[in-house]
Each structure stands twice: as structure tokens, then as C-alpha cells.
Design a protein around this motif. Structure first.
Motif, PDB file in Angstrom:
ATOM      1  N   UNK A   1       0.836  -1.209   0.000  1.00 20.31           N
ATOM      2  CA  UNK A   1       0.000   0.000   0.000  1.00 20.31           C
ATOM      3  C   UNK A   1       0.865   1.252   0.000  1.00 20.31           C
ATOM      4  N   UNK A   2       1.943   1.230   0.778  1.00 17.22           N
ATOM      5  CA  UNK A   2       2.836   2.389   0.824  1.00 17.22           C
ATOM      6  C   UNK A   2       3.397   2.713  -0.554  1.00 17.22           C
ATOM      7  N   UNK A   3       3.829   1.646  -1.253  1.00 18.93           N
ATOM      8  CA  UNK A   3       4.418   1.860  -2.578  1.00 18.93           C
ATOM      9  C   UNK A   3       3.370   2.370  -3.564  1.00 18.93           C
ATOM     10  N   UNK A   4       2.220   1.698  -3.615  1.00 19.10           N
ATOM     11  CA  UNK A   4       1.217   2.042  -4.631  1.00 19.10           C
ATOM     12  C   UNK A   4       0.565   3.389  -4.381  1.00 19.10           C
ATOM     13  N   UNK A   5       0.576   3.857  -3.154  1.00 19.60           N
ATOM     14  CA  UNK A   5      -0.047   5.149  -2.846  1.00 19.60           C
ATOM     15  C   UNK A   5       0.992   6.252  -2.674  1.00 19.60           C
ATOM     16  N   UNK A   6       2.232   5.977  -3.063  1.00 16.23           N
ATOM     17  CA  UNK A   6       3.287   6.976  -2.903  1.00 16.23           C
ATOM     18  C   UNK A   6       3.102   8.176  -3.813  1.00 16.23           C
ATOM     19  N   UNK A   7       2.291   8.037  -4.837  1.00 13.87           N
ATOM     20  CA  UNK A   7       1.967   9.150  -5.734  1.00 13.87           C
ATOM     21  C   UNK A   7       0.723   8.755  -6.514  1.00 13.87           C
ATOM     22  N   UNK A   8       0.151   9.698  -7.210  1.00 16.96           N
ATOM     23  CA  UNK A   8      -1.025   9.421  -8.043  1.00 16.96           C
ATOM     24  C   UNK A   8      -0.569   8.765  -9.342  1.00 16.96           C
ATOM     25  N   UNK A   9      -1.134   7.607  -9.649  1.00 15.65           N
ATOM     26  CA  UNK A   9      -0.678   6.825 -10.794  1.00 15.65           C
ATOM     27  C   UNK A   9      -1.485   7.144 -12.057  1.00 15.65           C
ATOM     28  N   UNK A  10      -0.831   7.007 -13.190  1.00  9.61           N
ATOM     29  CA  UNK A  10      -1.458   7.254 -14.485  1.00  9.61           C
ATOM     30  C   UNK A  10      -1.716   5.935 -15.206  1.00  9.61           C
ATOM     31  N   UNK A  11      -2.486   6.044 -16.311  1.00  9.35           N
ATOM     32  CA  UNK A  11      -2.792   4.895 -17.161  1.00  9.35           C
ATOM     33  C   UNK A  11      -2.409   5.240 -18.588  1.00  9.35           C
ATOM     34  N   UNK A  12      -1.693   4.346 -19.220  1.00  4.45           N
ATOM     35  CA  UNK A  12      -1.336   4.485 -20.641  1.00  4.45           C
ATOM     36  C   UNK A  12      -1.929   3.277 -21.371  1.00  4.45           C
ATOM     37  N   UNK A  13      -2.874   3.526 -22.263  1.00  7.48           N
ATOM     38  CA  UNK A  13      -3.635   2.440 -22.881  1.00  7.48           C
ATOM     39  C   UNK A  13      -2.904   1.848 -24.080  1.00  7.48           C
ATOM     40  N   UNK A  14      -3.446   0.741 -24.576  1.00  5.84           N
ATOM     41  CA  UNK A  14      -2.926   0.155 -25.814  1.00  5.84           C
ATOM     42  C   UNK A  14      -3.038   1.166 -26.956  1.00  5.84           C
ATOM     43  N   UNK A  15      -4.126   1.924 -26.979  1.00  7.99           N
ATOM     44  CA  UNK A  15      -4.266   2.976 -27.997  1.00  7.99           C
ATOM     45  C   UNK A  15      -3.128   3.997 -27.879  1.00  7.99           C
ATOM     46  N   UNK A  16      -2.874   4.457 -26.622  1.00 11.62           N
ATOM     47  CA  UNK A  16      -1.794   5.431 -26.432  1.00 11.62           C
ATOM     48  C   UNK A  16      -0.490   4.905 -27.002  1.00 11.62           C
ATOM     49  N   UNK A  17      -0.183   3.678 -26.657  1.00 12.38           N
ATOM     50  CA  UNK A  17       1.103   3.096 -27.052  1.00 12.38           C
ATOM     51  C   UNK A  17       1.188   2.865 -28.560  1.00 12.38           C
ATOM     52  N   UNK A  18       0.259   2.104 -29.109  1.00 11.89           N
ATOM     53  CA  UNK A  18       0.383   1.714 -30.518  1.00 11.89           C
ATOM     54  C   UNK A  18       0.177   2.894 -31.465  1.00 11.89           C
ATOM     55  N   UNK A  19      -0.770   3.764 -31.163  1.00 11.50           N
ATOM     56  CA  UNK A  19      -0.969   4.913 -32.053  1.00 11.50           C
ATOM     57  C   UNK A  19       0.229   5.852 -31.987  1.00 11.50           C
ATOM     58  N   UNK A  20       0.742   6.080 -30.788  1.00 11.88           N
ATOM     59  CA  UNK A  20       1.892   6.991 -30.641  1.00 11.88           C
ATOM     60  C   UNK A  20       3.115   6.451 -31.366  1.00 11.88           C
ATOM     61  N   UNK A  21       3.416   5.184 -31.172  1.00 13.10           N
ATOM     62  CA  UNK A  21       4.638   4.633 -31.755  1.00 13.10           C
ATOM     63  C   UNK A  21       4.530   4.457 -33.270  1.00 13.10           C
ATOM     64  N   UNK A  22       3.376   4.025 -33.769  1.00 17.87           N
ATOM     65  CA  UNK A  22       3.228   3.930 -35.224  1.00 17.87           C
ATOM     66  C   UNK A  22       3.306   5.313 -35.857  1.00 17.87           C
ATOM     67  N   UNK A  23       2.664   6.291 -35.243  1.00 12.97           N
ATOM     68  CA  UNK A  23       2.723   7.646 -35.797  1.00 12.97           C
ATOM     69  C   UNK A  23       4.128   8.212 -35.738  1.00 12.97           C
ATOM     70  N   UNK A  24       4.798   7.985 -34.599  1.00 17.07           N
ATOM     71  CA  UNK A  24       6.156   8.522 -34.456  1.00 17.07           C
ATOM     72  C   UNK A  24       7.097   7.917 -35.483  1.00 17.07           C
ATOM     73  N   UNK A  25       7.073   6.619 -35.614  1.00 19.43           N
ATOM     74  CA  UNK A  25       8.015   5.977 -36.542  1.00 19.43           C
ATOM     75  C   UNK A  25       7.705   6.354 -37.987  1.00 19.43           C
ATOM     76  N   UNK A  26       6.439   6.439 -38.337  1.00 17.30           N
ATOM     77  CA  UNK A  26       6.087   6.841 -39.710  1.00 17.30           C
ATOM     78  C   UNK A  26       6.556   8.271 -39.970  1.00 17.30           C
ATOM     79  N   UNK A  27       6.336   9.133 -38.999  1.00 22.95           N
ATOM     80  CA  UNK A  27       6.744  10.530 -39.154  1.00 22.95           C
ATOM     81  C   UNK A  27       8.263  10.646 -39.298  1.00 22.95           C
ATOM     82  N   UNK A  28       8.986   9.979 -38.409  1.00 25.42           N
ATOM     83  CA  UNK A  28      10.447  10.111 -38.434  1.00 25.42           C
ATOM     84  C   UNK A  28      11.060   9.443 -39.660  1.00 25.42           C
ATOM     85  N   UNK A  29      10.421   8.393 -40.173  1.00 20.75           N
ATOM     86  CA  UNK A  29      10.984   7.668 -41.311  1.00 20.75           C
ATOM     87  C   UNK A  29      10.689   8.371 -42.638  1.00 20.75           C
TER      88      UNK A  29
END
Length: 941
Positions: A235-263
Motif C-alpha cells: 500500500x505504501x508503494x502504490x499510494x506513494x503518488x497518483x498513478x497514471x494509465x497508458x492504454x494500448x491505444x496510447x502506445x500503438x498509435x503513438x509509436x506507429x505515428x512517431x516511426x512513420x513521421x520520423x521515417x
């Protein structure tokens, strides 16, 4: 194509949820690209989607951790996604390190879940350093069967773990994520003790990234006190700060867009970057297009780890698996559409696995890409540097997968070979190589012909014969590009040649062909992806519609059932009869739907007809002897397109009555457009009910039978032309329906009258001629155009409300014109013309003036200038002028001729005194005569 047999499971699977896609009618003959499948085949995404009910899913944590149930807070991350989260500029994440093979995690994960639920923690991300779920650890490869030399083999995997510690996890001085320094254990890069549960702050800089952590698992959790103490630590560890969520959409859309843009897009010059975006396409994913109301949880693609993939391949049910990574431009070309079709067809999940275990790519020196040979030459020596057995284990489960690169002699039609060599227990084995991106559906228990066939369907161009008889042998994965799939429905535009062309040179016809063939190949790929996804959802729905069937027949003479059945479905069957990038002219078509329609009368089959390439089935079946009363006709389509399109049916009621009727249609009236007329149908004496008249544009007319006849009024709005009319009596309780022989109705063009009035206008003033076109027969106001000739340049004006007005310029010369006005007619009107006069009359000049330019004396002659001024923009005055000089009884005259409205005249010697000067302009065909005011000239010497 290894098409599935869908019919066997239709009843169990149910039907696919209704889609916002118009039904398609596909022909069998190839055509040019312009005649490809209708645009409706790729209609815009719907605003709502069906509830996801199709496709198997697994809960990894429920399956592998007895202490957890389905829907826990844990989510696995691949190495790529783990590093993606660690290197983000912002975000606070909870991580647990380890896998099901770790006893300490099995011991503690249930307690971590309990605390997380109590504290409302949404997500804890799980990274297993053992990339294979067993022993391929990025932290310690001691004893693993790979060589280590010249940054190959083990070195590449251990470099990953070292990178995690150096760049992210070991930034805090107090954090026990440290690098090993043990010469006796060169295959270990990270110290054995490190946090297994920690909270990470991506914005923590170089000394505050790990907010809190647990390093050593509890030695004993057997007592309630020990459990409470441990859960307090969690509990101490998990409540040490407010946690965020990064979804599959966040990850896959960001990385596909980034790599396409940079390439392909990124450039220091904004103009070049804009041009690159036009050529290579915009973002792979766009939130406003690919999400509904920003619902990232509705994104159906999930990246998975290697052990998760093996678990899926060993689980019950039919799964959708997309092979490919964010590094792969060919995967980027299809992943958006895969995700979209998953939503449209109610698929719960598409699992995405990357053969590159760190998602860096598939280069020959990248040992982390498992889809390649175990041995490669390093430093001039053949060394085992790649864990290719991991790939082999996958392909052993995908036993019947179709691939472009195959093992030589494995199956007929092999056009190239490039097997993956791997080793199990020292024995060399070969596996077919799957190129990515590649979508397939998988059911471990499926069979075909008594043999295992776990791969149910694939998006791959495979052995087939096109409708013109040509064949394609072998398999080709759909290796296409983002710009080709984004432009798959586009055609080359010379006004915008760079649009979505990539690097294709379109300056020649050959290059334009190559571009269109690439687009057609991409379109075929996306259609195949749709087919695979729809197959997991149970197949494409179909509907049947019947026209022309009789509604009633008589007991005396039932005759034949003649009808036309139309089969409608969203399946396109689109194909390109060219290889990707071929420079021949594009050639496309749609594979036939196939199948047949069975006709059943009261549950008994009475006939069957094959579905033609235009997706119609003509029915002509003799009816058996029938009893009076209502009978049921059922038309059943048995499905088609190799099982992709499902069966469907429709029913009609056939009324059987006592007597046969006869219907006769009388002679058609002689009509012209705008005039109505009547035509009469005669039916058998005693018949009652309704008769319909077919053959007129706008639909059938209906009339009631009265005294054995039904009279129809043909409206005056029927366009000129020839029409084959038939009358059909619908039948009643005694008489069966019947149809007359056809009668030809001819509607002639209506006469027109063009009328206009003569007009007159003074020179210098704009004028107009108005013509009215009317028709003595009445009806709609004539349309079309009228042409005016004979008055200046010819003009053509479109009629508005039957009137055309011609504007005439003010500069028309003075004369009487003969204006000819010709109405050219229309589809329903004959032409007509009229002729009137248009007169332009002369006008007075604005002013006549005189000015002395050289003063005369009694000894010398002088000069003067006459100016005749006219309105601006008109022709200059011409013609003679007379200057009169008068003093007392003495009069002298001087004459001249205007040029461009001016003339200089010589003045004679004049005696001293005051002379009166006046000018008379004699006029011309354009201007009337005029005179100046009288002026004085004083001669002094």
C-alpha cells in the motif's frame, strides 16, 4: 487462398451485427481500375459499433496466476512498451517485474491485487525480463544456449537490460537497480537483487524516478500478521503518488505515428515536410477518426509478449492474430484498418505480436528478431546467435499457415524459398517464414479433411484462377505501404500528382500504372483483412430480394414460377490482376459470389438456380398441381464466396384461386410531351380488384377494375420516347393474377413557339432582346437554350422559366439589324425560331467647340482647331465641319473634315476688328448635325 468453411458453424455463430455498408454487386470480368468495386465497399466508419461478442480472448493473469481472477489490474508490457513508458517525459506508472515462472511473484501477486483494488489503482504494468517466459532474460543469460561475440547473440539481449538500468531504472542513487560487475559471470549484466514492485515517475530526472519500491519478497506469508505487514508495504508503494494509465491505444498509435513521421515525413524545412506528408500520407492513427467519443478502451488491438502468444495458441477458441511491429512500415499500412474492422464486426480483441522482441527491426544482424536462422556469420565464423527456436515453436502451431517463403518441395506452387533454420535438441528444423504485417485467424482444434488446420483464414494473395482464366501460383503477403492503403480508392490526378504516391515516379504513363497497381494491391489487401475479420464474426450476412414472381395462380392452370432473385452482401471479392507495382495498365475485378438459390414451395424444393456474376439468379420453375388457398414460397440462398457469405432466405405468399384470368391492354394513345391520355386494360368478366400498369418512368400506375376494365391516365409529364407497357391484374378470391402482352406507347416531342418583339435603342445605350419559348401543348415550361445571331457576336442563353434575355452592347453600330433567335429544342421539345429587327439610332454629339491655335492678323493667316466631343467609350465623330468668321457685312468660311473627332483648319488674314466665329458639324451615320456656340476673335494689327 486457404478459405475457411464457414457454413459448418453458421448456426452456432449467429449472424454478424448489421453494418452501415451498402450492399455490393460485383461482376466477374476484370476491368480497369476506374471500374473497381463501388465506393460503398469502403464506406465511412459508422458512428456506433456493435457490442463486441466475437473472437476468443484470454486473460493471461487469470490463466497463469492461481491467486488472480479475470479482470485484474495487471497488464503485460513487451520490452518495447516497457521502455516506451520509462522514457516518456511525463507519467507515473506502477510496475511489477517478473513472470509466472517466478515463485516470488506467484506468492505475492494476489496480495498486490488486493491492495490495488482497495486503493482504486487502475493499472499495474508487468514486465517479464525473461522475454520467452522461461530463460531468455535481458538481465542474466547464464547458461542460455546462445553465443556471445562481437555484439551478437547474448550481447544484444543483455544490452537491452543494461540500457534499461543505465538510461532509466538506475538513475536514483538509492535505487538498487544496478549493473553487475562479476568477471566470473559475464552473462549477467544486472545485479540479482532489484525491485520487483515499484512506482516510476517519468519526469523524475536523474535522481527521482523511482518513487518507492519493494526489492526483496517476504520470506514468509503464512501468518496473518506477515500478510498484513506485507500488504501495508505494498500500500505504501502504490499510494506513494497518483498513478497514471497508458492504454494500448496510447502506445500503438503513438509509436506507429512517431516511426512513420520520423521515417518518411520529418524534415527541417517545413515546406519539404508538408510535401513529404502529401507523398507518404499523414498519421497512421488519428484519434478523431479511430476512436468513438475518445473511448480509448474501445481500441481492439493489444500488443502481447511471446509467452502470451504461446498461451493463445494453446487456448480454446478462434483468435485474431496480427503479426508485425511498430518498426515495420508494412504493418503500419494495415493495422489501422484491422482495428477498424474489428470494431465494425464486433470482434473483442486482435492480438498483435512482434517477431522482433525489442521492436528494433528485422535486419540480418539483429539477433532479437527471432524469425531468422539460428546461426549467422559473425567475425568470419558461423555462430548460434539467434533464439530461432522461439519462432519455430510458433510455426509448429501454425501448421497449415500459407506463406510466400516456404520450405522447398513442401507444397506445389512454391515460387521462392527462404526457410528459417532452428534447432531443437541439436536437430536442425525448418520453418516457413511469415512476412509482416500479416493477419490470420487461429483455432487450435480446427480441422479440414480430417487434418489439423488451425489457421482458419489469412489475409494473403494465394493460389487462384481469375475469371478470365489466368492463374496465380504461390502466395504473396500483402507487403504494402501507408500511402497506398490511405490512397487505395484514389486515382491519379495530374493536377495533384504527388498525392499519396510515395517514391513512385508518376511523370510517365508507366509510372502512373505502377502507382495505380500499388493502390489496387493495397485495396485488395484491406479487403482480405476485412474478410478475415468478418469470418471470425461468423461471415458476411446476405439478403435475398425477389421481383417478378406471381402473387396468385389458378387451380386450373398454375403455370410456371418466373422471378428474379437478387443476392446482396457486403462482401466485395475485389482483386487486382497485376502484381504490386506492375507497370502494365491496371486490371481489376471482383470475384464471383457463387452459390445457388433454392426455391421451396410449402417446404418442398421445386427448383434451384445458380447465382450469376451480377449476383442475380433467374428462376423459371413449373408449378405443380396446387389446391386453392394460400401457399408459401421460400427462396433460400445457400451462401457463397467459399463460405465467407452466409445463407439467407425470404418468403412470399402465393395465392391459388379457382379460375384463370386474362388481361388485355388496349391500344396506346398517340401522345406528345405535355399532353396526357388514357389507356384501358380489360380483364376477365366478373374479376374484381386492382390492375397495375408497368413500363412508365416513375413507377407503375394502379387502377381499380370497374365493369371488367381498368382505365389509366398517362400523365403529360412522361418524357418523349417509346415505352413497352404491360398490365398486370393482381387477382382476387376467384381469379388468378395475369399479365397482358406488351403494348408500345410512343410519346412524341412537343411543338414550341419562339416569340420576341422588335426593339430600338440609341447609339451608346445598351439594349436587350427577350425571347419567350412556349409550347401549345402545355406541360412543363420548356428548358434548354436559345442562340441569337445577326446582332453583333452570336450568343447562347439558357432558358429560365421559358424566357431568355440577350444583353446587347452599347457599342453596336448605328443600323437596322435582323435578329435571328433559334431554340434548339430538348429531349422532349422540338426546336423553333423567330426573326425580329433591332435598330440602333444615331445620337447628337456631346459638344462642338472651336479654339484658335494661331491668331491671324491683317497680314498673316492663322489656324484653329475644331473638336466634336462624344460620350466616353463610343466611336469618335467623323464628317465635315464649316467654320464661319463674320465682321459686319464681311463673312468668310473655312471647311475641314474630322479625324478622330478633331480637325485643324487654316484661318485667312483678317482685318482689324472683332470677328464672330461659329462652327457647324454636318453629322455622320452615327452622329447628328450640331453647331458650336459663337465665339469672338479680336484682330489688333
Amino acid at each position: 487462398m486457404n478459405h475457411r468453411t464457414l457454413l459448418r458453424r453458421t448456426a452456432a455463430a449467429g449472424t454478424v451485427a448489421a453494418l452501415a455498408v451498402a450492399p455490393l454487386v460485383a461482376g466477374s470480368s476484370p476491368a480497369t481500375a476506374a471500374a473497381a468495386a463501388p465506393a460503398a465497399a469502403h464506406a465511412a466508419a459508422p458512428t456506433t459499433y456493435p457490442t463486441p461478442t466475437h473472437g476468443a480472448t484470454v486473460d493471461w493473469f487469470d490463466a497463469k496466476y492461481p491467486a488472480l481472477d479475470k479482470g485484474s489490474v495487471f497488464e503485460t508490457v513487451t520490452f518495447e512498451r516497457f521502455e516506451y513508458l520509462l522514457k516518456k517525459n511525463t507519467g507515473k506508472w506502477a510496475f511489477v517485474i517478473g513472470g509466472p515462472e517466478d515463485p516470488y511473484l506467484q506468492q505475492t501477486i494476489g496480495h498486490i491485487e488486493k491492495v490495488a483494488e482497495a486503493e482504486g489503482i487502475e493499472k499495474i504494468y508487468n514486465f517479464d525480463p525473461n522475454l520467452d517466459g522461461e530463460a531468455l532474460s535481458v538481465f542474466d543469460l547464464t547458461g542460455y544456449d546462445l553465443e556471445s561475440a562481437d555484439n551478437a547473440g547474448k550481447d544484444q539481449f543483455l544490452d537491452l537490460g543494461e540500457r534499461l538500468v543505465t538510461n532509466y531504472l538506475g538513475k536514483d542513487a538509492e535505487t538498487p537497480f544496478t549493473l553487475a560487475n562479476d568477471a566470473a559471470k559475464p552473462d549477467r549484466r544486472v545485479a540479482p537483487e532489484h525491485p520487483y514492485l515499484f512506482v516510476y515517475d517519468a519526469a523524475g530526472g536523474d535522481n527521482a524516478r523511482i518513487v518507492d519500491a519493494l526489492v526483496t519478497p517476504p520470506a514468509d506469508l503464512s501468518s496473518p500478521a506477515a500478510v498484513t505487514a506485507y500488504e501495508n508495504d505494498v500500500e505504501r508503494v502504490l499510494t506513494s503518488t497518483t498513478l497514471d494509465v497508458d492504454t494500448q491505444w496510447d502506445f500503438l498509435s503513438t509509436e506507429h505515428n512517431r516511426r512513420h513521421y520520423e521515417r518518411y515525413v520529418k524534415n527541417a524545412d517545413p515546406a519539404t515536410e508538408t510535401a513529404n506528408r502529401k507523398r507518404f500520407g499523414g498519421d497512421v492513427f488519428k484519434a478523431d477518426e479511430d476512436l468513438t467519443d475518445g473511448d480509448e478502451d474501445d481500441f481492439r488491438v493489444e500488443s502481447i509478449t511471446y509467452p502470451e502468444l504461446l498461451n493463445i495458441l494453446d487456448s480454446d477458441g478462434e483468435f485474431l492474430v496480427l503479426f508485425g511491429g511498430t518498426w515495420c512500415h508494412n504493418t503500419a499500412a494495415i493495422i489501422k484498418q484491422t482495428a477498424e474492422y474489428a470494431r465494425r464486426y464486433g470482434i473483442k480483441k486482435v492480438y498483435n505480436f512482434d517477431f522482433s522482441l525489442d521492436s528494433t527491426g528485422n535486419g540480418g544482424s539483429l539477433d532479437k528478431h527471432i524469425r531468422d536462422n539460428a546461426f549467422r556469420t559473425v567475425g568470419g565464423v558461423s555462430r548460434k546467435t539467434r533464439p530461432a527456436q522461439l519462432y519455430g515453436r510458433i510455426l509448429e502451431k501454425l501448421a497449415n499457415a500459407k506463406t510466400q517463403y516456404k520450405v522447398l518441395g513442401e507444397e506445389p506452387g512454391t515460387q521462392s524459398t527462404s526457410p528459417v533454420k532452428y534447432y531443437v535438441g541439436g536437430e536442425e528444423k525448418l520453418a516457413r517464414k511469415i512476412q509482416v504485417g500479416h493477419l490470420l485467424s487461429y483455432d487450435k482444434d480446427a480441422t479440414e479433411g480430417g487434418q489439423p488446420a488451425p489457421v482458419r483464414d489469412q489475409a494473403i494473395r494465394s493460389d487462384w484462377t481469375n475469371p478470365d482464366g489466368g492463374t496465380f501460383a504461390g502466395n504473396v503477403e500483402y507487403m504494402t505501404e501507408v500511402w497506398f492503403t490511405q490512397g487505395k480508392d484514389a486515382t491519379y490526378d495530374s493536377a495533384d500528382p504527388d498525392q499519396l504516391r510515395g517514391n513512385v515516379n508518376v511523370s510517365t504513363e508507366v509510372g502512373q500504372n505502377a502507382l495505380q497497381n500499388q493502390r489496387n494491391f493495397a485495396k485488395e489487401a484491406i479487403d482480405q483483412i476485412r474478410d478475415v475479420v468478418a469470418g471470425v464474426a461468423g461471415g458476411y450476412d446476405s439478403t435475398v430480394a425477389v421481383t417478378g414472381a406471381p402473387t396468385s395462380v389458378s387451380v386450373e392452370n398454375p403455370g410456371s414460377l418466373t422471378a428474379q432473385v437478387q443476392v446482396e452482401t457486403a462482401f466485395t471479392g475485389f482483386y487486382s490482376d497485376r502484381t504490386a507495382g506492375a507497370t502494365l495498365a491496371p486490371l481489376t475485378g471482383n470475384r464471383t459470389l457463387g452459390g445457388s438459390v433454392e426455391v421451396q414451395l410449402d417446404g418442398t424444393k421445386i427448383g434451384e438456380a445458380d447465382v450469376r456474376p451480377d449476383r442475380t439468379a433467374p428462376i423459371d420453375v413449373p408449378l405443380p398441381a396446387l389446391t386453392a388457398g394460400d401457399h408459401t414460397l421460400r427462396y433460400v440462398y445457400g451462401g457463397g464466396a467459399g463460405g465467407r457469405v452466409l445463407t439467407s432466405s425470404t418468403e412470399q405468399t402465393l395465392k391459388v384461386v379457382a379460375k384463370t384470368s386474362a388481361t388485355t391492354l388496349g391500344a396506346a394513345p398517340a401522345l406528345t410531351f405535355g399532353k396526357s391520355g388514357t389507356i384501358t386494360a380489360t380483364v376477365s368478366a366478373g374479376a374484381t380488384g386492382e390492375v397495375s400498369l408497368a413500363g412508365l418512368p416513375g413507377g407503375a400506375l394502379t387502377a381499380q377494375v370497374q365493369g371488367g376494365t381498368a382505365t389509366f391516365t398517362v400523365p403529360g409529364t412522361v418524357p418523349a420516347g417509346s415505352y413497352a407497357l404491360t398490365a398486370t391484374y393482381a387477382g382476387d378470391g376467384t381469379y388468378a393474377s395475369s399479365t397482358s402482352a406488351p403494348v408500345t406507347l410512343t410519346v412524341g416531342k412537343a411543338l414550341t413557339i419562339s416569340s420576341a418583339a422588335s426593339a430600338s435603342t440609341p447609339y451608346g445605350k445598351a439594349g436587350a432582346i427577350k425571347v419567350t419559348v412556349s409550347s401549345p401543348g402545355g406541360g412543363p415550361v420548356p428548358t434548354g437554350s436559345v442562340t441569337l445571331t445577326g446582332v453583333g457576336a452570336a450568343q447562347t442563353v439558357t432558358l429560365t422559366g421559358g424566357v431568355a434575355t440577350f444583353a446587347l452592347p452599347r457599342t453596336l453600330a448605328v443600323q437596322r439589324y435582323s435578329a435571328k433567335l433559334v431554340y434548339g429544342g430538348s429531349a422532349d421539345r422540338n426546336g423553333s425560331q423567330t426573326q425580329v429587327s433591332y435598330t440602333v439610332t444615331s445620337i447628337a454629339p456631346s459638344k462642338v467647340a472651336f479654339a484658335v491655335t494661331k491668331k491671324p492678323t491683317s497680314k498673316k493667316a492663322g489656324a484653329g482647331r475644331v473638336t466634336v466631343t462624344v460620350p466616353s467609350g463610343l466611336a469618335a465623330a467623323t464628317g465635315p465641319v464649316t467654320v464661319t468668321l463674320k465682321k459686319g457685312a464681311t463673312t468668310k468660311t473655312v471647311k475641314g473634315t474630322l479625324a478622330k473627332g478633331v480637325v485643324t483648319v487654316a484661318l485667312p488674314k483678317l482685318k482689324k476688328g472683332t470677328w464672330k466665329i461659329s462652327v457647324k458639324y454636318a453629322g455622320s451615320t452615327t452622329y447628328k448635325a450640331a453647331a458650336s456656340a459663337t465665339t469672338s476673335l479680336k484682330v489688333t494689327k
